[in-house]
Structures are given as C-alpha cells and as structure tokens.
Design a protein around this motif. Structure first.
Motif, PDB file in Angstrom:
ATOM      1  N   PHE A 251       0.826  -1.201   0.000  1.00  0.00           N
ATOM      2  CA  PHE A 251       0.000   0.000   0.000  1.00  0.00           C
ATOM      3  C   PHE A 251       0.869   1.263   0.000  1.00  0.00           C
ATOM      4  O   PHE A 251       0.586   2.226  -0.732  1.00  0.00           O
ATOM      5  N   SER A 252       1.921   1.269   0.803  1.00  0.00           N
ATOM      6  CA  SER A 252       2.768   2.462   0.929  1.00  0.00           C
ATOM      7  C   SER A 252       3.483   2.767  -0.382  1.00  0.00           C
ATOM      8  O   SER A 252       3.627   3.938  -0.766  1.00  0.00           O
ATOM      9  N   GLU A 253       3.954   1.741  -1.051  1.00  0.00           N
ATOM     10  CA  GLU A 253       4.589   1.957  -2.362  1.00  0.00           C
ATOM     11  C   GLU A 253       3.588   2.544  -3.349  1.00  0.00           C
ATOM     12  O   GLU A 253       3.920   3.491  -4.094  1.00  0.00           O
ATOM     13  N   GLU A 254       2.382   2.022  -3.370  1.00  0.00           N
ATOM     14  CA  GLU A 254       1.352   2.559  -4.260  1.00  0.00           C
ATOM     15  C   GLU A 254       1.022   4.004  -3.899  1.00  0.00           C
ATOM     16  O   GLU A 254       0.804   4.844  -4.782  1.00  0.00           O
ATOM     17  N   TYR A 255       0.990   4.311  -2.610  1.00  0.00           N
ATOM     18  CA  TYR A 255       0.625   5.648  -2.132  1.00  0.00           C
ATOM     19  C   TYR A 255       1.604   6.701  -2.653  1.00  0.00           C
ATOM     20  O   TYR A 255       1.205   7.804  -3.048  1.00  0.00           O
ATOM     21  N   LEU A 256       2.895   6.359  -2.655  1.00  0.00           N
ATOM     22  CA  LEU A 256       3.905   7.304  -3.126  1.00  0.00           C
ATOM     23  C   LEU A 256       4.254   7.121  -4.594  1.00  0.00           C
ATOM     24  O   LEU A 256       5.075   7.868  -5.129  1.00  0.00           O
ATOM     25  N   GLY A 257       3.675   6.111  -5.225  1.00  0.00           N
ATOM     26  CA  GLY A 257       3.927   5.912  -6.644  1.00  0.00           C
ATOM     27  C   GLY A 257       5.304   5.367  -6.952  1.00  0.00           C
ATOM     28  O   GLY A 257       5.897   5.713  -7.987  1.00  0.00           O
ATOM     29  N   ILE A 258       5.833   4.524  -6.077  1.00  0.00           N
ATOM     30  CA  ILE A 258       7.131   3.897  -6.342  1.00  0.00           C
ATOM     31  C   ILE A 258       6.911   2.418  -6.633  1.00  0.00           C
ATOM     32  O   ILE A 258       5.878   1.840  -6.303  1.00  0.00           O
ATOM     33  N   ALA A 259       7.907   1.803  -7.256  1.00  0.00           N
ATOM     34  CA  ALA A 259       7.739   0.445  -7.775  1.00  0.00           C
ATOM     35  C   ALA A 259       7.511  -0.567  -6.662  1.00  0.00           C
ATOM     36  O   ALA A 259       8.136  -0.494  -5.590  1.00  0.00           O
ATOM     37  N   HIS A 260       6.637  -1.524  -6.946  1.00  0.00           N
ATOM     38  CA  HIS A 260       6.400  -2.626  -6.015  1.00  0.00           C
ATOM     39  C   HIS A 260       7.704  -3.393  -5.800  1.00  0.00           C
ATOM     40  O   HIS A 260       8.408  -3.725  -6.748  1.00  0.00           O
ATOM     41  N   GLY A 261       8.007  -3.662  -4.524  1.00  0.00           N
ATOM     42  CA  GLY A 261       9.228  -4.371  -4.193  1.00  0.00           C
ATOM     43  C   GLY A 261      10.406  -3.472  -3.894  1.00  0.00           C
ATOM     44  O   GLY A 261      11.506  -3.967  -3.622  1.00  0.00           O
ATOM     45  N   THR A 262      10.201  -2.145  -3.945  1.00  0.00           N
ATOM     46  CA  THR A 262      11.300  -1.226  -3.620  1.00  0.00           C
ATOM     47  C   THR A 262      11.686  -1.349  -2.147  1.00  0.00           C
ATOM     48  O   THR A 262      12.872  -1.318  -1.802  1.00  0.00           O
ATOM     49  N   ILE A 263      10.700  -1.464  -1.284  1.00  0.00           N
ATOM     50  CA  ILE A 263      10.975  -1.662   0.139  1.00  0.00           C
ATOM     51  C   ILE A 263      11.653  -3.011   0.330  1.00  0.00           C
ATOM     52  O   ILE A 263      11.283  -4.003  -0.300  1.00  0.00           O
ATOM     53  N   ARG A 264      12.647  -3.047   1.218  1.00  0.00           N
ATOM     54  CA  ARG A 264      13.254  -4.297   1.634  1.00  0.00           C
ATOM     55  C   ARG A 264      13.187  -4.389   3.158  1.00  0.00           C
ATOM     56  O   ARG A 264      13.531  -3.432   3.857  1.00  0.00           O
ATOM     57  N   ALA A 265      12.748  -5.538   3.639  1.00  0.00           N
ATOM     58  CA  ALA A 265      12.635  -5.770   5.070  1.00  0.00           C
ATOM     59  C   ALA A 265      13.530  -6.924   5.480  1.00  0.00           C
ATOM     60  O   ALA A 265      13.623  -7.933   4.779  1.00  0.00           O
ATOM     61  N   THR A 266      14.179  -6.758   6.620  1.00  0.00           N
ATOM     62  CA  THR A 266      14.894  -7.848   7.282  1.00  0.00           C
ATOM     63  C   THR A 266      14.154  -8.112   8.584  1.00  0.00           C
ATOM     64  O   THR A 266      13.984  -7.210   9.402  1.00  0.00           O
ATOM     65  N   VAL A 267      13.691  -9.337   8.761  1.00  0.00           N
ATOM     66  CA  VAL A 267      12.868  -9.684   9.916  1.00  0.00           C
ATOM     67  C   VAL A 267      13.754 -10.263  11.012  1.00  0.00           C
ATOM     68  O   VAL A 267      14.542 -11.178  10.773  1.00  0.00           O
ATOM     69  N   LEU A 268      13.592  -9.731  12.210  1.00  0.00           N
ATOM     70  CA  LEU A 268      14.276 -10.315  13.355  1.00  0.00           C
ATOM     71  C   LEU A 268      13.498 -11.541  13.835  1.00  0.00           C
ATOM     72  O   LEU A 268      12.322 -11.433  14.171  1.00  0.00           O
ATOM     73  N   ILE A 269      14.162 -12.682  13.827  1.00  0.00           N
ATOM     74  CA  ILE A 269      13.574 -13.872  14.432  1.00  0.00           C
ATOM     75  C   ILE A 269      14.031 -13.865  15.884  1.00  0.00           C
ATOM     76  O   ILE A 269      15.119 -14.322  16.236  1.00  0.00           O
ATOM     77  N   GLU A 270      13.182 -13.285  16.719  1.00  0.00           N
ATOM     78  CA  GLU A 270      13.548 -13.054  18.116  1.00  0.00           C
ATOM     79  C   GLU A 270      12.421 -13.454  19.061  1.00  0.00           C
ATOM     80  O   GLU A 270      12.414 -13.058  20.220  1.00  0.00           O
ATOM     81  N   THR A 271      11.487 -14.241  18.538  1.00  0.00           N
ATOM     82  CA  THR A 271      10.460 -14.826  19.394  1.00  0.00           C
ATOM     83  C   THR A 271      10.394 -16.314  19.100  1.00  0.00           C
ATOM     84  O   THR A 271      10.631 -16.747  17.960  1.00  0.00           O
ATOM     85  N   LEU A 272      10.045 -17.082  20.108  1.00  0.00           N
ATOM     86  CA  LEU A 272       9.955 -18.533  19.937  1.00  0.00           C
ATOM     87  C   LEU A 272       8.932 -18.928  18.873  1.00  0.00           C
ATOM     88  O   LEU A 272       9.239 -19.765  18.006  1.00  0.00           O
ATOM     89  N   PRO A 273       7.720 -18.371  18.859  1.00  0.00           N
ATOM     90  CA  PRO A 273       6.779 -18.771  17.804  1.00  0.00           C
ATOM     91  C   PRO A 273       7.312 -18.515  16.398  1.00  0.00           C
ATOM     92  O   PRO A 273       7.087 -19.314  15.488  1.00  0.00           O
ATOM     93  N   ALA A 274       8.037 -17.407  16.207  1.00  0.00           N
ATOM     94  CA  ALA A 274       8.564 -17.098  14.874  1.00  0.00           C
ATOM     95  C   ALA A 274       9.600 -18.107  14.419  1.00  0.00           C
ATOM     96  O   ALA A 274       9.756 -18.348  13.213  1.00  0.00           O
TER      97      ALA A 274
END
Length: 553
Positions: A251-274
């Motif tokens: 949604f945020s990429e669409e809101y600013l009109g930038i290409a899908h996939g521009t955002i990159r996320a690194t997820v912290l695996i810091e909980t037991l369920p994750a």
C-alpha cells in the motif's frame, strides 16, 4: 469514506464530536522543527495507515495472547501442518538484497539521536541499523527528533554541537546503508491519537508511526541516493504478522507511486513462535524481503516468557550462562541460516553484548576476544553478516567475516543441507548450571540501572562493560519472576523469594551513584511491578511507558 488529517495542535485530550472520516490528532507538544516531520501530508499518510491496518494489528495481538495461553497450558509450538506446502515448494525465493545491501558483513546498531547518527555514519560499517525500537527510549522527543536526525542525514545536512561545544559532522566518504527499525506491534504512541470513523479515539501504533513518518519523508530521497527504504521488523511472532507488514509495504509503495518491491525488510527472528515459522515469514514477505536476523537477546526473553510457568525443567540459569552455544540457541541459529539460504535470503547474526572500554585496556582486550570468537562462529556457520554495538568492534568483526567471505559480498549461495532441526531441539533449554547469588544480584542491578536510564530517555546503556538495551533488561526481570514463581534457590541454598529480591533492590539502590534528578526510585517501582507481581506483564516497556514517558501536561 476518505480519511482526513487534523491540523497539528498543542496538547489536548479533547476528541472531536463529529468527523468527516478517520483522523489523526497530534497531542504531543511541538518542539523546534517538529512541523517538518508532522506535516499535514505526512499526518494524512499516517491516517490512511491506521484506517486500513490498525484493526488487523489488534487481531494479530490477540493471536499472540492466545498462543501464549496455549503454550502456558502445555501445547508446545510446532511446525505448522497447514503451511507444509509452502515449506515443501522448492521454487520460490525472496527478493533479496536491494541496492546497497549486497554486502552486510558488519552492521552497527544504535539510536537515532544526532550524535549517535553521525557516529554510526562515520563508523565504517556496511549497514547502520537506525534503531527506533529497543535502543531508543520512546519519549516524544526521541520519537520525533530521531526522525529529524534521519531526515537530515539522508539529505547530507546533519550536524551536531554538544553542550561542551564539540562539533560532530559526517566526514566518511562511504557511509553505511541505513536500515531503520520501527517499534514492534505491541507498542503504542500515546502522543498521537487515531480517531476512527465512528469517532472512537485510541493511541496510535508505534510501528505505524515510526514506519510511516520515515517512509513518507525519505523513501524517494533514499532511492535518489542509490539505496532505498529499508527496514528491520522487530518482535514478529507469525507469518500472519509478516503478511500484515507486506500489505502495508505494498500500500505504501502505491501511495507514493514507487515500484512494487522497492521496500526491503529484514525480519528479526527473536520470538519462539517465529522460529517455527521462518519459511512462512519469508514467503509472506517474499517480494519485499532481504533476509532474517537472529535476535538473540529477545529470543531468550521469549523462551522465558512463554515457558515461565511450565515447571523447573524450563528454568534457565544465570543470564551470563545462556550463551549462543547452548543447545536451543545452536538449533535456532543453524535453522535460521539453512532457511535463509534455501530461499535466497541473507542471514544476519546477532549482537554480542561485550563492548570495549577505552580507559581500560584489559576490558577492551577481553571484549575483542569475546566478540572475535562470536563472529568467527557466526561466519563459520554461514551467516552473511553480523551486528556490533560499538565502532571499535567493527574491525574485529570484519576480520572474522573477511576470513570466510574473502572478496565475496555474502555466502547466500552456501546451502546448509547438513542441518536438520527438530521441535525438540528448539525447546531443549536444559543447560545444567546453577543459579548463583551473584547472578540474581546482577539481574536486579542491571534491570534497575537500565530502567532508570530508559526513564531519562536513554535506550542503549553501557553497564559493567556490556551494552544493555530493552531486550537484555527483559531477560533480567523475567528470570527473576520465573525464579520466584518456580521456587528456585541459589547455589548456596538461599530461596529466591519476593523478600529476598526486595533486599537486593534495597542493596542496589544503596550501591548506585544517586544524583539530583535521577529516576532510581521510579525504576525500582517499575522493576517491582514487572518482576515481583503475581501477574507477568508481557513487556516492561509497556508498563514504564504508560506510567512515566507519556507527556500529559
């Protein structure tokens, strides 16, 4: 109904009686240049984020509560049957590195005040984790002025003069790629109110505020600079939470009109369920995902929190004895590397707490040795990079990764097919070491001293030659709670009771350096509430924030 944004106003507790649509109210007091961050357009974006996603956030938090209840009642986590097809499908990969993230061998972490921002950008690290989460005390000042620091740094206009007159400027020819970490889903921002379309007011989400302001103001400038809007995502517990973030990114990429996939996320695996849903988390975020990080300190806290009432076999010994080489931590990190490389994702190691002391060569040498051993193990296990908390540790960590990587930017192509991790191994918390009187005292002392600094606005604090943040304080207080409620005793036979801990609190308050304006009495009050009460608060920061950091004037 189209969401709208209210104008920025001084502190008010009033709620409008009518609305043209959902709205955001700024109730925190405005300091110098705050209007450059809390612009009408930025507030309108925050309104949209809350209008679309705050309900799903509440649903995911309810899922967390249900999951903790199930574990507490004897249902251990396991790999999900309903997502087995995702894990079995060999064809999908994540997006991987964005521009500037191809080589992440050493990342420095730290808060976003101007001085620490400049130090991080001059550090020589490949990546800077610009931390609005566990290394930042979420005072209203820190929240907004941290955004100002990042705004200026990204535009090459940041400078700082200390009260003593020392000037700080960014002088490095090559600065680290910035990866910003917003607060976790559990935290709110009580200086911003979201008014839904029914007129009901509620505190804004800290996650959406931190992410939204940073993304709105900086995404296009970061792209122009040759990198992009990159994020560390903290405290995730499920693939459903990952899906929520992925939808926010789209949604945020669409809101600013930038290409899908521009955002990159690194997820912290810091909980037991994750840890039981690593592949599913990567899958849900695959168009926006760069990798996973082994968030070691929060992971230990999550083990304690989820198993705190499950009996003596789940009780951990002294905090210092819960190292990265104990069985459950080895299983977790090896599974993380295998999972990441299977899907083309980066595996980023965690932060050793040891830090140098420039006034004490012996302490510094010991820190260098401990960190070198930690990073040698990570590089050998297949991690593509690691964290440090102090600029002097960058050469130490880099040497260990250089020895393995050589000229290669990473080792994502290295598959760990030799690794097979079972649920039993992830839950093998038996260490076989005692709880010592020194360990109990250390936990009480560290927790109170850290909370005291946090109440004064400091989120990353050097204590006893270790870097403490909210996660390490959580380990300290949750161990005390568990030791009391599981009727543990120290190695010398002393029962760990509320009365015993009260004696240690009094002892610690007598040991600290008291000064005018200190917050030790408040810190002790917070510690009692999160470590000595019958009820176990899910996060000490929720308790301390609501009571002491919210500006109500």
């Amino acid at each position: 109904m189209t969401p709208t944004a209210t104008g920025i106003a001084p502190t008010t507790n009033s709620t409008p009686t009518t609305h043209a649509g959902p709205a955001i109210e700024i109730t925190g007091r405005l300091g110098e240049r705050y209007d450059e961050i809390l612009t009408p357009d930025a507030v309108a974006f925050l309104t949209e984020l809350h209008h679309r996603f705050s309900g799903r956030r509440h649903d995911r938090l309810a899922d967390r509560m249900r999951r903790r209840f199930e574990i507490g009642n004897g249902r251990d986590p396991r790999f999900r049957d309903d997502t087995a097809a995702v894990r079995a499908n060999p064809d999908w990969k994540v997006a991987g590195a964005g521009p500037g993230l191809e080589d992440r061998r050493v990342e420095i972490t730290g808060p976003t005040d101007p001085k620490m921002t400049i130090n991080a950008l001059n550090s020589g690290a490949r990546v800077w984790l610009a931390d609005q989460e566990d290394a930042t005390s979420p005072t209203w000042k820190n929240v907004v002025e941290g955004q100002l620091s990042l705004f200026d740094a990204i535009r090459g206009q940041l400078s700082f003069t200390s009260p003593e007159g020392k000037e700080y400027r960014v002088t490095a020819e090559r600065t680290p790629t910035i990866v910003m970490r917003p607060r976790g889903w559990h935290l709110v921002e009580k200086h911003i109110r979201f008014i839904d379309r029914t007129g009901r007011g509620m505190a804004a989400s800290g996650s959406l505020v931190d992410f939204g302001l940073y993304f709105f103001h900086n995404a296009q400038q970061l792209i122009a600079n040759g990198s992009g809007p990159y994020f560390y995502i903290a405290k995730l517990e499920s693939s459903e939470e990952a899906k929520l973030w992925d939808d926010i990114f789209t949604f945020s990429e669409e809101y600013l009109g930038i290409a899908h996939g521009t955002i990159r996320a690194t997820v912290l695996i810091e909980t037991l369920p994750a840890a039981f849903e690593m592949e599913e988390i990567l899958y849900e975020l695959r168009d926006h995902c760069a990798g996973l990080n082994a968030g070691r300190w929060d992971y230990i806290f999550s083990i304690i929190k989820n198993y705190r009432g499950r009996g003596a076999r789940f009780v951990l010994p002294d905090r210092s004895d819960v190292t990265m080489t104990v069985p459950f931590m080895r299983a977790y990190t090896e599974l993380l590397v295998k999972t990441c490389h299977k899907r083309g994702a980066f595996a980023i190691g965690g932060m050793s707490a040891f830090i140098p002391n420039r006034r004490d060569p012996e302490v510094t040498q010991r820190a260098f040795e401990k960190v070198a051993a930690d990073k040698k193990r990570e590089a050998g296990d297949g991690f593509d990079g690691t964290w440090v908390a102090h600029p002097d540790l960058i050469p130490v960590a880099q040497a260990e990764f250089d020895a393995v990587l050589g000229e290669n930017p990473n080792q994502v192509s290295r598959q760990r097919d030799d690794v097979e991790v079972t649920p039993a191994q992830l839950l093998d918390v038996h260490i076989g070491l005692p709880i010592t009187a020194a360990g109990v005292h250390g936990n009480v002392s560290v927790a109170i001293r850290y909370i005291e600094a946090w109440l004064r606005g400091l989120g990353a604090v050097a204590l006893d030659n270790l870097m403490e943040d909210a996660a390490t304080a959580e380990i300290s207080r949750s161990q005390v709670w568990q030791w009391i409620h599981q009727d543990r005793e120290t190695e010398d036979g002393t029962p760990i009771t509320v009365a015993y801990i009260e004696e240690l609190i009094a002892q610690v308050l007598g040991e600290v350096d008291r000064r005018d304006g200190d917050r030790f009495d408040d810190a002790a009050e917070v510690f009692r509430e999160v470590a000595l009460r019958e009820e176990f608060p899910t996060f000490l920061t929720i308790v301390a924030y609501s009571r002491f950091l919210v500006d109500t004037e």
